[in-house]
Scaffold this active site. Sequence first.
Site, mmCIF file in Angstrom:
data_model
loop_
_atom_site.group_PDB
_atom_site.id
_atom_site.type_symbol
_atom_site.label_atom_id
_atom_site.label_comp_id
_atom_site.label_asym_id
_atom_site.label_seq_id
_atom_site.Cartn_x
_atom_site.Cartn_y
_atom_site.Cartn_z
ATOM 1 N N LYS B 96 -131.441 -31.778 86.184
ATOM 2 C CA LYS B 96 -131.485 -32.975 86.850
ATOM 3 C C LYS B 96 -132.229 -33.783 87.399
ATOM 4 O O LYS B 96 -132.489 -35.005 87.029
ATOM 5 C CB LYS B 96 -130.590 -33.095 88.291
ATOM 6 C CG LYS B 96 -128.996 -32.492 87.550
ATOM 7 C CD LYS B 96 -128.072 -34.019 87.628
ATOM 8 C CE LYS B 96 -126.768 -33.448 87.223
ATOM 9 N NZ LYS B 96 -125.633 -34.725 86.680
ATOM 10 N N GLU B 118 -125.484 -40.377 94.615
ATOM 11 C CA GLU B 118 -123.988 -39.917 94.821
ATOM 12 C C GLU B 118 -124.386 -38.751 94.004
ATOM 13 O O GLU B 118 -125.272 -37.826 93.012
ATOM 14 C CB GLU B 118 -122.901 -40.614 93.927
ATOM 15 C CG GLU B 118 -123.031 -39.705 91.823
ATOM 16 C CD GLU B 118 -124.253 -40.059 91.040
ATOM 17 O OE1 GLU B 118 -124.685 -40.988 91.557
ATOM 18 O OE2 GLU B 118 -124.871 -40.013 90.577
ATOM 19 N N SER B 385 -128.872 -25.478 81.122
ATOM 20 C CA SER B 385 -129.288 -26.431 82.072
ATOM 21 C C SER B 385 -129.420 -26.444 83.628
ATOM 22 O O SER B 385 -130.075 -27.258 84.025
ATOM 23 C CB SER B 385 -127.958 -27.464 81.441
ATOM 24 O OG SER B 385 -126.276 -27.129 82.082
#
Lengths: 270, 404
Positions: B96, B118, B385
Site C-alpha cells: 500500500k 478510506e 503483498s
Amino acid sequence: MSRLQAYLDKLKAKQKTALIPYITAGDPNLDVSLQLMHKMVSAGADIIEVGVPFSDPMADGPVIQRASERALKQQVTLHAILAMVQAFRDKNTQTPIVLMGYLNPIEVMGYEHFAQAAVAAGVDGVLTVDMPPDEDARYLQIIKQAQLDPVFLLAPTTTEQRIQKITALAQGFVYYVSLKGVTGAKQLNKDSVKNKLDIIKKYTALPIGVGFGISDADTAAIVAQYADAVVVGSALVKRIEAADGDVTKIVNDIEQILRSMRTAIDAIMP
Amino acid sequence: MSDQVIDFTQYPDESGHFGIYGGRFASETLMASLDELQHAYKKYLQDPEFLAELDADLHDYVGRPSPIYYAQRWSQKLGAKIYLKREDLNHTGAHKVNNTVGQALLAKRMGKQRIIAETGAGQHGVATATVAARLGMECVVYMGSEDIQRQALNVYRMKLLGASVIPVSSGSCTLKDALNEAMRDWVTNIDNTFYIIGTVAGPHPYPAMVRDFQAVIGREARQQILEKEARLPHSLVACVGGGSNAIGLFYPFLNDQEVDIYGVEAAGEGLHTGKHAAPLCAGKPGVLHGNRTYLMEDEGGQIIPTHSISAGLDYPGVGPEHAWLKDVKRANYVAVTDAQALEAFHDLTQTEGIMPALESSHALAYAKELAAKVDKEHIIVINLSGRGDKDIHTVANLDEIRIT
C-alpha cells in the site's frame, strides 16, 4: 415540448418561482410516499422529485442516507417506484415528476428498458447524480429519444467551460448545487449562489433550480430571489424520520413546512 | 474479442476507459478536482525532479527494491518453481505504501494541506497516516465501524501516527461505506483536501494513477526474474480485492502474451453460498464509486454485503482494469475459500518462515492449485503483498486459540 419544460415556462411567464420537494420513495413505505405526493401538490409543490433509494448514496448527507436505508429495508425497487408514479398519474396528470438517484439501478435494468418504463409510468425527467452528461453519449441519447428530460447538476466548482457544455445537453431545467458538500448541509452562502447563477444564465435560457442547503422557509425565500425553482429535500426527509412511522404526523408536518415555504417564496415575488 | 493484438500500455483512453469499464461516474462537484488531479498527475509523471524524489523515497523510506525470493522448500513441496515478490518487507508491511508515497508527493506539489483516505483492514490507512506524518500534513481516515472493531491494532497505529480515525456507521459499516464517507468529505472540503484512494478503483484518473504508482512491483519483478532465470515467468499470481497489488505486478507483463496471469478473489465460505467477495467470478457489471466494473449486486442494482476472512479483500467491486482484462481474456480470475487461504497461511509460515497476510494467502492458495497442474520447471511469481502480523488475532480465533 415536455410537460416539465412547459410547466416551468408557464411559471416563468407568471414570474413565479417553482417549489420542488424531494422525498425518497419508500420512506417509510410506498403507500405513504404516494399519499405524500398528492399532499405536496395541494400544499404548493410545482414539481416532485422522487428519490430512488441506493445502497451507496455518495452525494447524500446522513438524513437522506438513512431514508435510503429505510426504503431499502422495505425492499423498494425501481420497478415498484415506477408503479407508484403510475398510480399517482391516475389522479394527477399535471404535476411533472423527476426521478432522482444513482445510476446503478438504471444500469442494471438496462437504459432502453428503463426509459420506456419510466415514460409509460408518467415520469418526466431523470437526474442521475453519478452520471455526468459527458460520460456516456448512448445514455443521453436513449433518455432523450424516450422524451424524458435529462436534468443535470451544476456545482460551485463547475467551470464556465463545463457550464456551457452541460447546459447545451440538459433539458427541462438545470439543478444548481448551492454549496460544496452533500445534501442537507448547512452553509448556504447567498452571494456565492447569486454570482454563480448570473454566470450560468449567460449560457442558458433553461430554468435554474437551486438545491442542497435549503432548510426552511427563510432560506427558500432567499434562494427564490435568484432561482427559477427551489428544491427542498433533507428538510422534508428529516421530518418524515422524526415522525417515526406516524403517518398522520408525517403528512401533516410535510404539508405544513411546504405551505410555509410556498408562502415565503410567493411573498418575495414582485 | 477480435484477434487484433492489444497494446495494454495504451489504456485507459483519454477519458479513463478500459473498454466499457472505468470512466468518471462522479458527482459534478468533484469534476473540476478530478480534472485538476489528472493534469497534475500527468505533468508530474513526466517531471524528472518529481520522479527522482519519488524514487529516492521508495528507496530510502520504503526500502525498495523489494527482493524476489525463491521459495525452495515450498517449491519442492508443490512441484513448481515458486518465487515470492516480497512486498511484505516494505515499510509498514505491505504494498500500500508505494501508492501513498506517490500520491502524497503529488498532494504536496498541488499545495493541498489535508489528506483523507478510506481503509478496510487498516493497511492503507496506516500507509496514508505514515506518509502524512512524514510530510507534516493533516490526515483523516474513514473506517467502517465494523472494521474498527476487527482491526483495533491498526486503528491504534493510525492514531499514534497522528491521524484522526473517523468511524463510519452507515450501510454495511465496512470499506465501501468508508469510501462513500471519504467522498462526502472530499466534496465538502474540496479546496484544501487531497483524497488518497488506496486501490485501483474510483473515478478516473484514480485507477490509472494508483496502477502507475504500484507498477514498480512488476517492473522490479520483471528485471529480477530475468536476472535469476534469464527468462520471463510462466505465470503470475496475485490476490484481488480492489486489485492494486495485482495490477502492480501484472501491468509490466501485460504485453508479454506468453506470461499467464491469475488474479485470485476471495471465495469466502464458497461461491455457491453467496458469502464471498468475488465480483469478477460471480458478479455482474455495474457502476459504483465512480467507475463501471464488476460488482456484487442484487437484481435491483443495490450493492450486497460481502464476506471474506481477509478484511482487505472484503469489497463488493474491483478495479475497472481487471474487469476489462477478464473480458478480453488477458488475465484469468479465480477464487479460493477462507479455508484454503488459511491453510496456505500456515503452509508458508511453516515451510519458509514467512508469515503472509491473509490477503496474500489467497494468492498462495491458488498457486498450490496451479502448481499441481504444471511441471516442476514452471516458474510462478506470486505477489506476497503484505505480512501477516496484523492477522494473528484472526488466525488465533479461527484456530480457537486465545491470545491475551
